[in-house]
Design a protein around this motif. Structure first.
Motif, PDB file in Angstrom:
ATOM      1  N   ARG A 144      37.651  45.031  44.968  1.00 53.74           N
ATOM      2  CA  ARG A 144      38.092  44.084  43.943  1.00 53.74           C
ATOM      3  C   ARG A 144      38.727  42.853  44.581  1.00 53.74           C
ATOM      4  O   ARG A 144      38.580  41.744  44.077  1.00 53.74           O
ATOM      5  N   GLY A 145      39.430  43.052  45.679  1.00 52.33           N
ATOM      6  CA  GLY A 145      40.019  41.917  46.377  1.00 52.33           C
ATOM      7  C   GLY A 145      38.958  40.958  46.870  1.00 52.33           C
ATOM      8  O   GLY A 145      39.115  39.733  46.771  1.00 52.33           O
ATOM      9  N   VAL A 146      37.871  41.505  47.391  1.00 58.59           N
ATOM     10  CA  VAL A 146      36.741  40.679  47.830  1.00 58.59           C
ATOM     11  C   VAL A 146      36.215  39.869  46.649  1.00 58.59           C
ATOM     12  O   VAL A 146      35.945  38.659  46.770  1.00 58.59           O
ATOM     13  N   ALA A 147      36.066  40.516  45.503  1.00 52.96           N
ATOM     14  CA  ALA A 147      35.541  39.831  44.319  1.00 52.96           C
ATOM     15  C   ALA A 147      36.427  38.663  43.921  1.00 52.96           C
ATOM     16  O   ALA A 147      35.941  37.560  43.652  1.00 52.96           O
ATOM     17  N   ILE A 148      37.745  38.866  43.883  1.00 55.29           N
ATOM     18  CA  ILE A 148      38.677  37.809  43.486  1.00 55.29           C
ATOM     19  C   ILE A 148      38.596  36.632  44.451  1.00 55.29           C
ATOM     20  O   ILE A 148      38.487  35.464  44.051  1.00 55.29           O
ATOM     21  N   GLU A 150      36.195  35.812  46.609  1.00 51.04           N
ATOM     22  CA  GLU A 150      34.895  35.140  46.611  1.00 51.04           C
ATOM     23  C   GLU A 150      34.667  34.331  45.338  1.00 51.04           C
ATOM     24  O   GLU A 150      34.068  33.249  45.381  1.00 51.04           O
ATOM     25  N   LEU A 151      35.143  34.821  44.196  1.00 49.05           N
ATOM     26  CA  LEU A 151      35.000  34.052  42.962  1.00 49.05           C
ATOM     27  C   LEU A 151      35.812  32.764  43.017  1.00 49.05           C
ATOM     28  O   LEU A 151      35.395  31.721  42.510  1.00 49.05           O
ATOM     29  N   ALA A 152      36.993  32.828  43.645  1.00 46.74           N
ATOM     30  CA  ALA A 152      37.801  31.619  43.814  1.00 46.74           C
ATOM     31  C   ALA A 152      37.111  30.636  44.754  1.00 46.74           C
ATOM     32  O   ALA A 152      37.076  29.429  44.494  1.00 46.74           O
ATOM     33  N   ARG A 153      36.522  31.153  45.830  1.00 48.53           N
ATOM     34  CA  ARG A 153      35.914  30.293  46.848  1.00 48.53           C
ATOM     35  C   ARG A 153      34.580  29.700  46.404  1.00 48.53           C
ATOM     36  O   ARG A 153      34.306  28.519  46.654  1.00 48.53           O
ATOM     37  N   GLU A 154      33.751  30.483  45.725  1.00 51.85           N
ATOM     38  CA  GLU A 154      32.388  30.039  45.419  1.00 51.85           C
ATOM     39  C   GLU A 154      32.211  29.476  44.011  1.00 51.85           C
ATOM     40  O   GLU A 154      31.216  28.820  43.729  1.00 51.85           O
ATOM     41  N   PHE A 155      33.205  29.713  43.141  1.00 55.83           N
ATOM     42  CA  PHE A 155      33.141  29.161  41.782  1.00 55.83           C
ATOM     43  C   PHE A 155      34.360  28.320  41.426  1.00 55.83           C
ATOM     44  O   PHE A 155      34.407  27.738  40.343  1.00 55.83           O
ATOM     45  N   THR A 159      43.004  32.474  39.918  1.00 53.69           N
ATOM     46  CA  THR A 159      43.079  33.926  40.103  1.00 53.69           C
ATOM     47  C   THR A 159      43.035  34.662  38.768  1.00 53.69           C
ATOM     48  O   THR A 159      42.443  35.743  38.664  1.00 53.69           O
ATOM     49  N   LYS A 160      43.640  34.080  37.736  1.00 51.50           N
ATOM     50  CA  LYS A 160      43.615  34.741  36.429  1.00 51.50           C
ATOM     51  C   LYS A 160      42.196  34.730  35.865  1.00 51.50           C
ATOM     52  O   LYS A 160      41.743  35.721  35.280  1.00 51.50           O
ATOM     53  N   GLU A 161      41.506  33.622  36.026  1.00 46.03           N
ATOM     54  CA  GLU A 161      40.127  33.532  35.536  1.00 46.03           C
ATOM     55  C   GLU A 161      39.226  34.529  36.265  1.00 46.03           C
ATOM     56  O   GLU A 161      38.390  35.188  35.644  1.00 46.03           O
ATOM     57  N   ALA A 162      39.396  34.633  37.577  1.00 48.28           N
ATOM     58  CA  ALA A 162      38.592  35.582  38.360  1.00 48.28           C
ATOM     59  C   ALA A 162      38.915  37.015  37.961  1.00 48.28           C
ATOM     60  O   ALA A 162      38.020  37.859  37.860  1.00 48.28           O
ATOM     61  N   SER A 163      40.195  37.294  37.720  1.00 49.12           N
ATOM     62  CA  SER A 163      40.616  38.650  37.373  1.00 49.12           C
ATOM     63  C   SER A 163      40.087  39.079  36.009  1.00 49.12           C
ATOM     64  O   SER A 163      39.722  40.238  35.812  1.00 49.12           O
ATOM     65  N   LEU A 164      40.049  38.151  35.058  1.00 49.10           N
ATOM     66  CA  LEU A 164      39.641  38.477  33.684  1.00 49.10           C
ATOM     67  C   LEU A 164      38.143  38.280  33.449  1.00 49.10           C
ATOM     68  O   LEU A 164      37.652  38.543  32.349  1.00 49.10           O
ATOM     69  N   LEU A 165      37.418  37.826  34.467  1.00 48.89           N
ATOM     70  CA  LEU A 165      35.993  37.590  34.311  1.00 48.89           C
ATOM     71  C   LEU A 165      35.231  38.900  34.117  1.00 48.89           C
ATOM     72  O   LEU A 165      35.442  39.868  34.846  1.00 48.89           O
ATOM     73  N   ASN A 166      34.347  38.922  33.132  1.00 44.03           N
ATOM     74  CA  ASN A 166      33.393  40.022  33.004  1.00 44.03           C
ATOM     75  C   ASN A 166      32.217  39.669  33.909  1.00 44.03           C
ATOM     76  O   ASN A 166      31.305  38.932  33.524  1.00 44.03           O
ATOM     77  N   ALA A 167      32.252  40.174  35.126  1.00 41.51           N
ATOM     78  CA  ALA A 167      31.264  39.767  36.137  1.00 41.51           C
ATOM     79  C   ALA A 167      29.858  40.252  35.783  1.00 41.51           C
ATOM     80  O   ALA A 167      28.872  39.593  36.126  1.00 41.51           O
ATOM     81  N   ARG A 168      29.755  41.376  35.105  1.00 40.11           N
ATOM     82  CA  ARG A 168      28.422  41.859  34.722  1.00 40.11           C
ATOM     83  C   ARG A 168      27.767  40.888  33.746  1.00 40.11           C
ATOM     84  O   ARG A 168      26.598  40.532  33.885  1.00 40.11           O
ATOM     85  N   SER A 169      28.546  40.451  32.750  1.00 38.51           N
ATOM     86  CA  SER A 169      28.028  39.482  31.783  1.00 38.51           C
ATOM     87  C   SER A 169      27.728  38.150  32.452  1.00 38.51           C
ATOM     88  O   SER A 169      26.718  37.507  32.170  1.00 38.51           O
ATOM     89  N   ALA A 170      28.632  37.736  33.364  1.00 39.11           N
ATOM     90  CA  ALA A 170      28.440  36.468  34.071  1.00 39.11           C
ATOM     91  C   ALA A 170      27.174  36.500  34.923  1.00 39.11           C
ATOM     92  O   ALA A 170      26.449  35.503  35.024  1.00 39.11           O
ATOM     93  N   LEU A 171      26.888  37.659  35.526  1.00 44.33           N
ATOM     94  CA  LEU A 171      25.684  37.790  36.347  1.00 44.33           C
ATOM     95  C   LEU A 171      24.428  37.648  35.487  1.00 44.33           C
ATOM     96  O   LEU A 171      23.469  36.971  35.879  1.00 44.33           O
ATOM     97  N   ARG A 172      24.440  38.254  34.312  1.00 47.67           N
ATOM     98  CA  ARG A 172      23.288  38.127  33.416  1.00 47.67           C
ATOM     99  C   ARG A 172      23.082  36.675  32.990  1.00 47.67           C
ATOM    100  O   ARG A 172      21.953  36.164  32.978  1.00 47.67           O
ATOM    101  N   GLU A 173      24.198  36.009  32.676  1.00 42.93           N
ATOM    102  CA  GLU A 173      24.105  34.612  32.256  1.00 42.93           C
ATOM    103  C   GLU A 173      23.613  33.732  33.394  1.00 42.93           C
ATOM    104  O   GLU A 173      22.772  32.843  33.194  1.00 42.93           O
ATOM    105  N   ALA A 174      24.147  33.964  34.583  1.00 42.75           N
ATOM    106  CA  ALA A 174      23.743  33.159  35.736  1.00 42.75           C
ATOM    107  C   ALA A 174      22.258  33.323  36.030  1.00 42.75           C
ATOM    108  O   ALA A 174      21.554  32.352  36.355  1.00 42.75           O
ATOM    109  N   THR A 175      21.759  34.541  35.902  1.00 50.26           N
ATOM    110  CA  THR A 175      20.356  34.812  36.175  1.00 50.26           C
ATOM    111  C   THR A 175      19.440  34.140  35.154  1.00 50.26           C
ATOM    112  O   THR A 175      18.365  33.620  35.496  1.00 50.26           O
TER     113      THR A 175
END
Length: 307
Positions: A144-148, A150-155, A159-175
């Motif tokens: 989870r630390g890696v996710a937080i 990397e989301l800060a660095r690449e998007f 930190t609050k936005e990265a923590s509350l992000l539904n990454a599964r939904s975001a991945l579907r949207e991004a694709t």
């Protein structure tokens, strides 16, 4: 041995209030200033107790800096204002100066805690800009630390936005759309869209979705935001600091510098570049929107000042 520098109580908060009352009576401080200082110190005392410190004698600069860095993260997440955070650290300095009879070495809210002034202009490159260096820190983090990080660095997420992000939904949207909508944890609840500009971003979302597992967000399902901020995020921040990344917020600045280069073809001003004025302004407007800021001037604290 007396506790709390002999200020009349074994309780830190009560001892602090006694010290402030004495200072007011000696005409060294106004009532309202004393009241505000007492409230701010009481909040710090709760943090100190959680870290095993129950006496003023054991309060050191490192503990105050750690507390100030947590406040800096809360400023970055728009939970509190810069002025409030700076005043909170100043209150601890004031109280400890009184308690130690002037021997306390002041902690700087801005320089040591990283609580940025609203008008600050970035003059040094952000830590975390060098991905090779950042990867060493990321390798020491939990999934989870890696996710937080990397989301800060690449998007460019807070930190609050990265923590509350539904990454599964975001991945579907991004694709499907080539962009990600950020809505949870944003400043003022304002949605914004961040475009996918590299394959690296898609890989980050895939790792974040895997770390999220069945939870509704990257943050663990059994924690609320406050407990995650004060424990999990603190561990992430401290681990990255050990590898040269001074603040998680610096990863947002690194994202902004990358985007400036992508949009303008020039390095960001803080890295020695300078795009023509019209191109510079267009890039700053785009980056401000992607970072979730309503003012183009705030980009000075991420990119450096324009000519």
């Amino acid at each position: 041995m007396s506790r709390n520098f002999g200020l009349g109580s074994r309780n830190m908060v009560t001892a602090a209030q006694f010290a402030l009352n004495n200072t007011v009576q000696a005409a060294g401080m106004g009532f309202s200033h004393a009241a505000e200082t007492g409230r701010n110190f009481a909040q710090f005392a709760a943090f100190a107790r959680e870290n095993g410190v129950k006496q003023m004698e054991y309060i050191n600069r490192e503990l105050v800096i750690e507390y100030g860095q947590q406040l800096a993260d809360r400023v970055s997440n728009n939970e509190i204002g810069q002025g409030h955070a700076q005043n909170a650290v100043s209150a601890i300095n004031t109280l400890m100066r009184i308690a130690t009879q002037g021997e306390w070495q002041r902690v700087s809210p801005t320089r040591e805690c990283g609580i940025d002034q609203r008008s600050a202009i970035r003059e040094t490159p952000p830590t975390g800009l060098d991905r090779t260096q950042l990867e060493r820190g990321i390798a020491a983090l939990s999934e989870r630390g890696v996710a937080i990080a990397e989301l800060a660095r690449e998007f460019g997420l807070r930190t609050k936005e990265a923590s509350l992000l539904n990454a599964r939904s975001a991945l579907r949207e991004a694709t499907s759309r080539g962009a990600v909508t950020i809505s949870d944890g944003t400043k003022g609840g304002r949605e914004r869209e961040i475009p996918l500009t590299s394959a690296r971003q898609l890989a980050v979302l895939e790792r974040a979705a895997a770390a999220q597992r069945a939870a509704r967000a990257v943050m663990p399902a059994d924690q609320n935001w406050k407990s995650w901020r004060e424990n999990g995020l603190r561990d992430i921040r401290e681990t990255l600091q050990q590898h040269g990344v001074s603040r998680l917020h610096d990863l947002r600045s690194a994202y902004a510098c990358d985007r400036y280069q992508q949009i303008t073809g020039y390095a960001a001003p803080v890295l020695g570049g300078q795009a023509p004025r019209d191109i510079d302004r267009e890039a700053r407007l785009q980056i401000a929107n992607e970072l979730g800021h309503g003012r183009i001037s705030i980009t000075n604290s991420y990119l450096g000042n324009s000519a």
